[in-house]
Design an enzyme around this catalytic site. Structure first.
Site, mmCIF file in Angstrom:
data_model
loop_
_atom_site.group_PDB
_atom_site.id
_atom_site.type_symbol
_atom_site.label_atom_id
_atom_site.label_comp_id
_atom_site.label_asym_id
_atom_site.label_seq_id
_atom_site.Cartn_x
_atom_site.Cartn_y
_atom_site.Cartn_z
ATOM 1 C CB CYS A 211 16.931 18.462 -2.043
ATOM 2 S SG CYS A 211 18.262 19.527 -2.066
ATOM 3 C CB ALA A 212 14.208 14.239 -5.704
ATOM 4 N N GLY A 213 14.481 13.267 -2.380
ATOM 5 C CA GLY A 213 13.942 12.665 -1.417
ATOM 6 C C GLY A 213 13.245 11.435 -2.226
ATOM 7 N N GLY A 215 10.400 11.709 -3.549
ATOM 8 C CA GLY A 215 9.976 12.334 -4.771
ATOM 9 C C GLY A 215 8.458 12.792 -4.698
ATOM 10 N N GLY A 216 7.826 13.019 -3.535
ATOM 11 C CA GLY A 216 6.698 13.940 -3.365
ATOM 12 C C GLY A 216 6.303 15.007 -4.169
ATOM 13 C CE LYS A 217 8.338 19.562 -0.940
ATOM 14 N NZ LYS A 217 8.745 18.466 -0.177
ATOM 15 C CG ASP A 235 17.561 12.700 -1.752
ATOM 16 O OD1 ASP A 235 17.260 13.234 -1.735
ATOM 17 O OD2 ASP A 235 18.232 11.464 -1.185
ATOM 18 C CG ASP A 275 11.974 20.379 0.216
ATOM 19 O OD1 ASP A 275 11.975 21.113 1.188
ATOM 20 O OD2 ASP A 275 11.382 19.142 0.220
ATOM 21 C CB CYS A 328 9.830 21.558 6.246
ATOM 22 S SG CYS A 328 11.147 20.245 6.869
#
Length: 391
Positions: A211-213, A215-217, A235, A275, A328
């Site tokens: 679930c990369a969004g 890509g911060g992680k 994503d 995530d 979160c």
């Protein structure tokens, strides 16, 4: 904004309509708009009037919460001195009114956090720090701090993530800094950094951010892997994946592969990060109106999807591999209960202590990662580290 418009949009529209304001005036106007939006329930209580006109609401904020003298508050808010309201002198009788929260949210946080709820809610009304994540492919944390200092930005090390730097003083225009354009750091909450670090991705491995969004992680994982092996990012939002590719190039990562379609079973990954989409109660301090845009059904909306994602991730992981499930939010139904339900149906998986050997015990609760603003200065995050049996 009191009618439901996003705070950022109201601020932008207001500043565009008042271009002659000086920089200090623009900052003061921005602070007032954000704080009136944040404290709307407390201001209603002070005025004893749930539909008071804007000048009275502004007066209640300036006099009742910012503690300006009544004549000055009346002048600044446009309320005539002869018509200043008498504010309710009684202390707010509930958690919701004390910290300006919807009743359902205050009740939920009280149930989840018990005696910690008051401190947690107080920190939701204080802006979170601006936190940077060092890109170790470009520089060490100390080197980054020195470089930022030369660019006029003062920082201090984070307490929990070895990559974190907190910006001291007023927020600078980070996106104009050469050090950001050179990929030396990313803006990322310290708690969010911990989620990626828990996966402990190694050079040469196959690692999936499911679930990369944006890509911060993913970028953190790529740095852990020293830009080697196979790093996959999926994503459902194609625009986020496009931004991830841009950020990867800036960060010096050449091995990131974006997956436009969900990965299929048999990937045989060494590690998978989930995530998961969630109710997002953890970063409520990041926006003054986020709490008012949510509804009670958000607490029960995500567990079925979260459990499905966990099972999907499990089918992509090789024996002996590691899976990190993270959210979160502060909601047992999305956190511990999802993990317990997953483990009950997958005896080949077992939980392990998060961050064995490096994560302080203060960040571990009941065998899971738990960090929160009132305890750690981070947004609130939950994570479970699960490993698949080798046999």
């Amino acid at each position: 904004m009191l009618a439901g418009s996003p705070a950022e949009r109201v601020v932008d529209r207001t500043l565009r309509a008042h271009r002659s304001l000086s920089s200090p005036q623009r900052q003061a106007l921005k602070e007032v708009i954000f704080n009136v939006g944040l404290w709307r329930r407390r201001l209603d209580f002070l005025l004893d009037h749930p539909t008071a006109p804007p000048p009275l609401i502004l007066f209640a904020f300036l006099h009742g919460l910012a503690h300006l003298p009544a004549p000055e508050a009346a002048s600044l808010s446009g309320v005539g001195e002869g018509s200043t309201p008498t504010l309710n002198p009684a202390p707010p009788p509930s958690l919701a009114l004390r910290y300006s929260l919807p009743d359902w949210l205050a009740d939920h946080l009280s149930q989840e956090l018990g005696p910690d709820a008051d401190a947690f809610c107080a920190h939701l009304n204080v802006p979170g720090p601006v936190t940077l994540r060092t890109n170790p492919l470009r520089n060490s944390r100390d080197d980054l701090a020195s470089r930022l200092r030369s660019e006029g930005v003062s920082t201090r090390p984070g307490a929990w993530s070895p990559l974190a730097l907190h910006v001291d003083g007023p927020r600078p225009n980070l996106y104009a800094l050469p050090s950001l354009q050179e990929g030396r750091f990313e803006v990322q909450d310290e708690g969010s950094q911990l989620l990626g670090l828990l996966l402990d991705a190694q050079p040469g491995e196959t690692v999936l951010d499911l679930c990369a969004g944006a890509g911060g992680k993913t970028l953190l994982l790529g740095a852990q892997m020293r830009d080697s092996g196979k790093l996959l990012a999926h994503d459902p939002d194609p625009e986020r994946l496009d931004r991830l590719l841009q950020r990867s190039s800036r960060a010096g990562l050449t091995r990131v592969q974006v997956l436009r379609s969900p990965p299929t079973p048999g990937l045989d990954a060494h590690r998978v990060l989930v995530d998961a989409p969630c109710s997002e109660l953890g970063p409520l301090r990041r926006g003054p109106d986020l709490r008012f845009h949510a509804s009670p059904d958000v607490l029960s909306r995500f567990p079925p999807l979260q459990l499905e994602l966990l099972h999907r991730a499990a089918d992509l992981l090789r024996p002996g591999g590691r899976l990190v499930y993270a959210t979160c939010t502060v909601n047992r139904a999305e956190n511990q209960d999802v993990v317990v339900a997953f483990l009950a149906s997958r005896p080949d998986f077992h939980p392990v202590r998060p961050g064995q050997g490096w994560l302080p015990v203060a960040c571990v609760r009941d065998g899971f990662l738990f960090v929160a603003p009132h305890l750690h200065g981070t947004d609130a995050f939950f994570a479970a580290v699960l490993e698949r049996s080798a046999g």
